[in-house]
Design an enzyme around this catalytic site. Structure first.
Site, PDB file in Angstrom:
ATOM      1  CB  SER A   1     -41.305  -4.384  -6.460  1.00  0.00           C
ATOM      2  OG  SER A   1     -41.431  -2.986  -6.454  1.00  0.00           O
TER       3      SER A   1
ATOM      4  CG  LEU B   1     -11.861  13.569  -1.300  1.00  0.00           C
ATOM      5  CD1 LEU B   1     -13.009  14.564  -1.227  1.00  0.00           C
ATOM      6  CD2 LEU B   1     -12.184  12.328  -0.465  1.00  0.00           C
TER       7      LEU B   1
ATOM      8  NE  ARG C   1     -43.189   7.473  -5.512  1.00  0.00           N
ATOM      9  CZ  ARG C   1     -44.185   7.219  -6.340  1.00  0.00           C
ATOM     10  NH1 ARG C   1     -45.164   8.106  -6.479  1.00  0.00           N
ATOM     11  NH2 ARG C   1     -44.210   6.102  -7.041  1.00  0.00           N
TER      12      ARG C   1
ATOM     13  CD  GLN D   1     -13.190  32.396  -9.988  1.00  0.00           C
ATOM     14  OE1 GLN D   1     -12.823  32.216 -11.151  1.00  0.00           O
ATOM     15  NE2 GLN D   1     -13.488  33.597  -9.511  1.00  0.00           N
TER      16      GLN D   1
ATOM     17  CD  GLU E   1     -40.367   4.429  -0.797  1.00  0.00           C
ATOM     18  OE1 GLU E   1     -41.306   5.232  -0.902  1.00  0.00           O
ATOM     19  OE2 GLU E   1     -39.849   4.090   0.281  1.00  0.00           O
ATOM     20  N   GLY E   2     -40.164   3.948  -6.937  1.00  0.00           N
ATOM     21  CA  GLY E   2     -40.517   4.557  -8.214  1.00  0.00           C
ATOM     22  C   GLY E   2     -39.325   5.244  -8.817  1.00  0.00           C
TER      23      GLY E   2
ATOM     24  N   GLY F   1     -42.543  -4.046 -11.695  1.00  0.00           N
ATOM     25  CA  GLY F   1     -41.830  -3.033 -10.931  1.00  0.00           C
ATOM     26  C   GLY F   1     -42.583  -1.722 -10.992  1.00  0.00           C
TER      27      GLY F   1
ATOM     28  CB  ILE G   1     -38.651  -7.250   0.104  1.00  0.00           C
ATOM     29  CG1 ILE G   1     -39.618  -7.759  -0.968  1.00  0.00           C
ATOM     30  CG2 ILE G   1     -39.389  -6.761   1.342  1.00  0.00           C
ATOM     31  CD1 ILE G   1     -40.483  -6.688  -1.618  1.00  0.00           C
TER      32      ILE G   1
ATOM     33  CD  GLN H   1     -13.519  14.869 -11.150  1.00  0.00           C
ATOM     34  OE1 GLN H   1     -14.019  13.766 -11.285  1.00  0.00           O
ATOM     35  NE2 GLN H   1     -12.466  15.274 -11.826  1.00  0.00           N
TER      36      GLN H   1
END
Length: 382
Positions: free
Chosen positions: A127, A341, A245, A281, A366-367, A132, A158, A339
């Protein structure tokens, strides 16, 4: 079809071994590594000691020769305790994969044994700030000079820059050549004259993994440092990403698992209105969704890992799908963990806020996941 990616007994033994190392020597330092933005040397040393530093290196070069699923499990388990530390084995695979895919036997024999022994790490330089997602528009140049090459330019974002000894770097070698077929790949060594590093980036997450620019000022590279033939660099780089990936998907799965584990433990202990909140619930529904997304991400990741090992033709699609799905799931799961916690989730006393910050990058590097969807869409209509 199920046996194509079902983890074997050996895979589960690797998982148990890595989990033991992580619990004893990596997780205890994760909060400190994040707070101080320092390289996780404890994890580095532990991974070297147990041969999990670069387990993918083939046996003929002194490595473990772990298959793609085993590597995914290693990264997943390390990320469960510390995302920054999981980038050590992940980036070693990313940086050395171009050599494995396109390099000569001589270049493999030169670099792989050192990486296998943990004496050197391998990073990946593709990159640039203005290149990019559009990697073919890179500006870094390598000009032939006799049998050597003279490298000039800058690489950005990097991972583990400055720590790794070796760097796979892509550079334009034929400015007048066809776009995408005028790029070559080289190994650059940390000690090369004219090769330096930019300042460390100040980041939202994965703070223990240094991210820096690579700066090349008339760096002379011997001719035997080229990976493959001139002009093959971008093809090798993109093939590399098909495989790696999967490792980012595994990292995302590990981060999400760590967040879910912690959230479950918390809601089973936290009491409101005279009972544990896990009995509500609404809480159970949240946990059910988190667990469901996590397991779907894991299965897709393992399937992609098996395809990586077999070099299946549809790996490009499955690698992109695993990375996009798992990282999206990790972002959702870690956010929900915070959320669950409540206010406690928002402070550094608990690890879920770190996990949420760490998860974000898995949707980007990585994309980006938008690029992954472009990759998948093109494969579907091809």
């Amino acid at each position: 079809m199920f046996d194509l990616y079902q983890p074997s007994e050996e895979h589960e033994e690797i998982r148990a071994a890595v989990r033991n190392v992580v619990e004893k020597k990596i997780t205890p330092f994760a909060a400190e590594v994040d707070a101080d933005s320092r390289y996780p040397q404890e994890a580095h040393d532990a991974l070297v000691e147990t041969d999990f530093f670069a387990a993918h290196i083939p046996e003929e070069h002194g490595g473990m020769g772990a298959d793609a699923l085993a590597v995914a499990i290693i990264i997943e388990e390390v990320a469960r305790g510390c995302a920054s530390s999981s980038l050590i084995p992940a980036v070693n695979k990313l940086g050395s994969m171009p050599v494995q895919l396109g390099g000569s036997e001589e270049i493999k024999a030169k670099y792989f044994p050192q990486v296998a022994r943990g004496e050197a790490g391998f990073s990946y330089g593709l990159s640039e700030r203005e290149a990019g997602s559009d990697t073919a528009s890179m500006k870094t140049r390598a000009v032939a000079d006799g049998d050597d090459w003279i490298l000039n330019g800058v690489k950005t974002w990097i991972t583990n820059a400055g720590v790794s000894e070796y760097y796979t770097v892509m550079a334009v070698t034929d400015p007048d050549g066809a776009r995408g077929r005028n790029i070559s790949a080289f190994v650059v060594e940390k000690s090369d004259e004219g090769f330096t590093f930019g300042e460390k980036e100040r980041k939202l997450g994965i703070k223990g993994s240094p991210t820096r620019e690579l700066l090349f000022d008339n760096v002379r590279l011997p001719g035997d440092r080229i990976i493959g033939d001139p002009g093959e660099g971008l093809k090798i780089a993109l093939r590399t990403l098909d495989h790696t990936r999967v490792t980012i998907a595994a990292q995302a799965v590990g981060i999400a698992q760590g967040a879910l584990d912690y959230a479950i433990g918390y809601v089973k202990e936290r009491q409101q209105f005279g009972k544990n909140i896990a009995e509500n619930q609404a809480i159970q529904f949240m946990l059910a969704d988190m667990g469901m997304k996590l397991e779907a991400a894991r299965q897709l990741t393992y399937t992609a890992a098996a395809k990586s090992q077999r070099m299946d033709e549809d790996l490009t699609y499955f690698g992109a799908a695993a990375k996009a799905f798992a990282s999206d799931a990790a972002m959702e799961i870690t956010t929900d963990a915070v959320q669950l916690l409540g206010g406690a989730g928002y402070v550094v006393d608990h690890p879920v806020e770190r996990m949420m910050r760490d998860a974000k990058i898995t949707q980007i590097y990585e994309g980006t996941n938008q690029i992954q969807r472009m990759v998948m869409g093109r494969k579907l209509i091809a």
